[in-house]
Design an enzyme around this catalytic site. Structure first.
Site, PDB file in Angstrom:
ATOM      1  N   LYS A 177       0.896  -1.175   0.000  1.00 57.55           N
ATOM      2  CA  LYS A 177       0.000   0.000   0.000  1.00 57.55           C
ATOM      3  C   LYS A 177       0.932   1.223   0.000  1.00 57.55           C
ATOM      4  CE  LYS A 177      -1.795   2.985   2.004  1.00 57.55           C
ATOM      5  NZ  LYS A 177      -1.566   4.412   1.645  1.00 57.55           N
ATOM      6  N   GLU A 252       9.802   1.742  10.529  1.00 55.63           N
ATOM      7  CA  GLU A 252      10.843   2.740  10.275  1.00 55.63           C
ATOM      8  C   GLU A 252      10.153   4.087  10.360  1.00 55.63           C
ATOM      9  OE1 GLU A 252      13.951   2.251   9.938  1.00 55.63           O
ATOM     10  OE2 GLU A 252      14.196   0.178   9.283  1.00 55.63           O
ATOM     11  N   CYS A 286      13.850  11.107   6.430  1.00 57.11           N
ATOM     12  CA  CYS A 286      13.722  10.644   7.820  1.00 57.11           C
ATOM     13  C   CYS A 286      14.988  10.926   8.609  1.00 57.11           C
ATOM     14  CB  CYS A 286      13.393   9.167   7.849  1.00 57.11           C
ATOM     15  SG  CYS A 286      14.574   8.168   6.941  1.00 57.11           S
ATOM     16  N   GLU A 387       9.662  16.538  14.845  1.00 52.64           N
ATOM     17  CA  GLU A 387      10.122  16.360  13.462  1.00 52.64           C
ATOM     18  C   GLU A 387       9.363  17.330  12.556  1.00 52.64           C
ATOM     19  OE1 GLU A 387       8.915  12.806  11.205  1.00 52.64           O
ATOM     20  OE2 GLU A 387      10.994  12.657  10.508  1.00 52.64           O
TER      21      GLU A 387
HETATM   22  P1  NAD Z   1       2.607   8.678   7.090  1.00 48.63           P
HETATM   23  O1  NAD Z   1       2.800   7.958   8.372  1.00 48.63           O
HETATM   24  O2  NAD Z   1       1.597   9.735   6.997  1.00 48.63           O
HETATM   25  O3  NAD Z   1       2.235   7.630   5.936  1.00 48.63           O
HETATM   26  C1  NAD Z   1       3.077   6.536   5.619  1.00 48.63           C
HETATM   27  C2  NAD Z   1       2.229   5.448   5.012  1.00 48.63           C
HETATM   28  O4  NAD Z   1       1.404   4.897   6.029  1.00 48.63           O
HETATM   29  C3  NAD Z   1       1.284   5.912   3.919  1.00 48.63           C
HETATM   30  O5  NAD Z   1       1.200   4.914   2.926  1.00 48.63           O
HETATM   31  C4  NAD Z   1      -0.038   6.045   4.652  1.00 48.63           C
HETATM   32  O6  NAD Z   1      -1.144   5.929   3.808  1.00 48.63           O
HETATM   33  C5  NAD Z   1       0.046   4.884   5.610  1.00 48.63           C
HETATM   34  N1  NAD Z   1      -0.760   4.969   6.825  1.00 48.63           N
HETATM   35  C6  NAD Z   1      -0.991   6.055   7.598  1.00 48.63           C
HETATM   36  N2  NAD Z   1      -1.784   5.712   8.635  1.00 48.63           N
HETATM   37  C7  NAD Z   1      -2.046   4.383   8.537  1.00 48.63           C
HETATM   38  C8  NAD Z   1      -2.790   3.450   9.299  1.00 48.63           C
HETATM   39  N3  NAD Z   1      -3.459   3.805  10.382  1.00 48.63           N
HETATM   40  N4  NAD Z   1      -2.819   2.175   8.893  1.00 48.63           N
HETATM   41  C9  NAD Z   1      -2.137   1.770   7.801  1.00 48.63           C
HETATM   42  N5  NAD Z   1      -1.433   2.620   7.019  1.00 48.63           N
HETATM   43  C10 NAD Z   1      -1.376   3.905   7.387  1.00 48.63           C
HETATM   44  O7  NAD Z   1       4.049   9.214   6.657  1.00 48.63           O
HETATM   45  P2  NAD Z   1       4.422  10.118   5.396  1.00 48.63           P
HETATM   46  O8  NAD Z   1       3.954  11.503   5.652  1.00 48.63           O
HETATM   47  O9  NAD Z   1       4.013   9.432   4.132  1.00 48.63           O
HETATM   48  O10 NAD Z   1       6.016  10.060   5.473  1.00 48.63           O
HETATM   49  C11 NAD Z   1       6.750  10.896   6.260  1.00 48.63           C
HETATM   50  C12 NAD Z   1       7.179  10.193   7.539  1.00 48.63           C
HETATM   51  O11 NAD Z   1       7.869   8.986   7.217  1.00 48.63           O
HETATM   52  C13 NAD Z   1       8.159  11.016   8.351  1.00 48.63           C
HETATM   53  O12 NAD Z   1       7.848  10.950   9.711  1.00 48.63           O
HETATM   54  C14 NAD Z   1       9.492  10.335   8.066  1.00 48.63           C
HETATM   55  O13 NAD Z   1      10.460  10.557   9.051  1.00 48.63           O
HETATM   56  C15 NAD Z   1       9.084   8.920   7.953  1.00 48.63           C
HETATM   57  N6  NAD Z   1      10.096   8.155   7.201  1.00 48.63           N
HETATM   58  C16 NAD Z   1      10.866   7.262   7.881  1.00 48.63           C
HETATM   59  C17 NAD Z   1      11.868   6.564   7.208  1.00 48.63           C
HETATM   60  C18 NAD Z   1      12.747   5.570   7.922  1.00 48.63           C
HETATM   61  O14 NAD Z   1      13.345   4.730   7.250  1.00 48.63           O
HETATM   62  N7  NAD Z   1      12.859   5.608   9.243  1.00 48.63           N
HETATM   63  C19 NAD Z   1      12.060   6.778   5.848  1.00 48.63           C
HETATM   64  C20 NAD Z   1      11.252   7.701   5.203  1.00 48.63           C
HETATM   65  C21 NAD Z   1      10.256   8.371   5.890  1.00 48.63           C
END
Ligand code: NAD
Length: 493
Positions: A177, A252, A286, A387
């Site tokens: 997804k 992550e 991230c 963040e």
């Molecule tokens: P997000 O958490 O809003 O979304 C990430 C994914 O999770 C999306 O596909 C979203 O649709 C899905 N999602 C959200 N809520 C969900 C739920 N309740 N159930 C299932 N799926 C759900 O994050 P974003 O805005 O897309 O990305 C930015 C974030 O990602 C930042 O906090 C960044 O630090 C983090 N990030 C971490 C890493 C790492 O490797 N540690 C790498 C890249 C980004």
């Protein structure tokens, strides 16, 4: 402009969402919608999980020799390498990061499929010394089943590779997804790898919102494990939903990573590392080095140099080779960045540069934020703790090594940290004391398929990369054989 209609990729074919709902997806640079993305629901997820489960149990995948499975991963590597430019363009159209960054990133993705493809036929079991007379005992490592992979918008295909490569090498199948903001690249990737020979149903992609398709996927009873990359809020929701089904989870999550600059550092190297560490990808990374923890004796000189470098950063068209930073990926992200800049001002931090929206240089409606540096930051301010996921650097002075470590560790997060010093003994002392999954010394943001990556504390659970982590996609079975003619009978174990 007519909009392109996307479809889910399930069981080797594109299919429209069952409920017929779509939303418009937008190019952050032109600020125009270019496509319609399926807003999938539980029924779409059900189809994808059924396809993945069927491919896990029947068909060629489970009976393939491990070396053939490895060859299938090499095939994925080749197909990504051949189509890297097209895939990078798709990423840029959705997330607005520069083409030069996304192209370089996509070109490294094949390394992940080759590395884990090479492991597919090396997942050795073991014959254990048995201390039960007359019995033999051996151990097998078996795949888990259907893996749910949920990815964010900042590096969509790379973060998918970090999950998919080990999962497939171990013999699992997948339902992905992708982020609602960047659905197109995963769909095209799935089509390409299917055409290149990955068996039907092994990789399925269902687009949709996190709270709908994402939540349905994580909670599905036939999903054996969830691999998630995203923010802390999403991570928490996924962790609790997976707990209901007692599923293993890898997370992550975000970061507030410190770059610690000591007075003996090579100033120019450190300045360039700090500026690239926060402003690369417009801070939408991230591991963005969003806190500069700098020794007070060099503070003013160092800040003057990073301000000078920062003011030369070129914002603009992400496809143009001279552009350093493209637009902010989404309007909610832009609003978040401006809110965080507001907090820093309210809490008494001093603006050294930036802090404002920059008009789109092409006269369009794209959202740009000037690379921003705040000085006079205390580590308990919101700008040092939260963040931002944008181009905002918080500068925090320190007097001695113990204080630098204390500031670095005084965070809910623990994803990465940079150390800038020429003192070898200090490198080892501080690297050991830092609470973060990656520590970079006189460099920043280096990752590789050969090395574990992940977070301490709220930055996540589990690691991606490195040989050992393939164990996260396997389960272990212990098999006992009676080597005698006697049938054991009796109740004590
Ligand atoms: P997000 O958490 O809003 O979304 C990430 C994914 O999770 C999306 O596909 C979203 O649709 C899905 N999602 C959200 N809520 C969900 C739920 N309740 N159930 C299932 N799926 C759900 O994050 P974003 O805005 O897309 O990305 C930015 C974030 O990602 C930042 O906090 C960044 O630090 C983090 N990030 C971490 C890493 C790492 O490797 N540690 C790498 C890249 C980004």
């Amino acid at each position: 402009m007519s909009l392109e209609t996307l479809a889910n990729f399930v069981d080797g074919a594109f299919c429209p969402p069952v409920g017929g709902a779509y939303w418009e997806t937008e190019n952050p640079y032109t600020a125009e919608a270019w496509g319609l993305v399926p807003r999938s629901g539980a029924e779409d997820v059900e189809r994808a999980v059924v396809a993945a489960k069927k491919a896990f149990r029947h068909g060629p995948w489970p009976t393939m020799a491990p070396s053939q499975r490895g060859a299938a991963l090499y095939g994925i590597a080749d197909v990504v390498a051949r189509n890297a430019e097209e895939l990078a363009r798709i990423e840029v159209r959705d997330n607005g990061k520069t083409f030069k960054e996304m192209f370089a990133q996509v070109k490294r993705i094949p390394d992940w499929y080759r590395f884990f493809g090479g492991l597919a036929d090396k997942l050795n079991g073991a014959v254990l010394p048995s201390d039960r007379p007359g019995h033999m005992n051996y151990v097998r490592h078996e795949p888990l089943g259907v893996i749910a992979m949920v990815t964010p918008w900042n590096s969509p295909l790379m973060l998918l590779a970090w999950k998919l490569a080990p999962a497939l090498a171990a013999g699992n199948t997948a339902v992905v997804k992708p982020s609602e903001f960047t659905s197109a690249s995963a769909l095209r990737f799935a089509e390409l790898v299917f055409e290149a020979g990955l068996p039907q149903g092994v990789l399925n992609v269902v687009t949709g919102l996190g709270s709908e398709a994402g939540a349905a996927l994580v909670a599905h009873p036939d999903v054996a494990k969830v691999a998630f990359t995203g923010g802390v809020g999403g991570g928490r929701a996924v962790y609790s939903a997976a707990a209901g089904g007692l599923k293993p989870v890898s997370l992550e999550l975000g970061g507030k990573s410190p770059n610690i600059v000591f007075e003996d550092a090579d100033m120019e190297m450190a300045a360039r590392g700090v500026v690239a560490g926060i402003f690369g990808s417009g801070g939408q990374s991230c591991v963005a080095g969003s806190r500069l923890v700098v020794q007070r004796s060099i503070h003013d000189r160092f800040v003057a140099r990073i301000v000078e470098l920062t003011e030369k950063i070129r914002l603009g068209d992400p496809m143009a080779p001279e552009t350093d930073i493209g637009p902010v990926a989404t309007r909610p992200q832009f609003e978040r960045i401006m809110t965080c800049i507001g907090w820093a001002k309210e809490d008494g931090a001093r603006l050294a540069t930036g802090g404002v929206q920059v008009p789109d240089p092409s006269g369009g409606k794209a959202l740009f934020v000037a690379p921003t540096i705040f000085t006079g930051v205390r580590n308990d301010m919101r700008i040092a703790q939260e963040e931002v996921f944008g181009p905002v650097l918080a500068v925090i002075p320190f007097d001695d090594e113990a204080e630098a470590v204390a500031i670095a560790n005084d965070s809910a997060f623990g994803l990465g940290a940079g150390l800038w010093t020429r003192d070898v003994a200090r490198v080892h002392r501080v690297a050991a004391e830092i609470e973060a999954g990656s520590v970079w010394v006189n460099t920043y943001k280096i990752t590789s398929q050969t090395s574990p990556f992940g977070g301490y504390k709220a930055s996540g659970l589990g690691r991606e990369g490195g040989v050992e982590m393939i164990a996260d996609y396997l389960q272990t079975k212990s098999v006992w054989l009676n080597l005698t003619d006697e049938v054991p009978y009796g109740f004590p174990l």
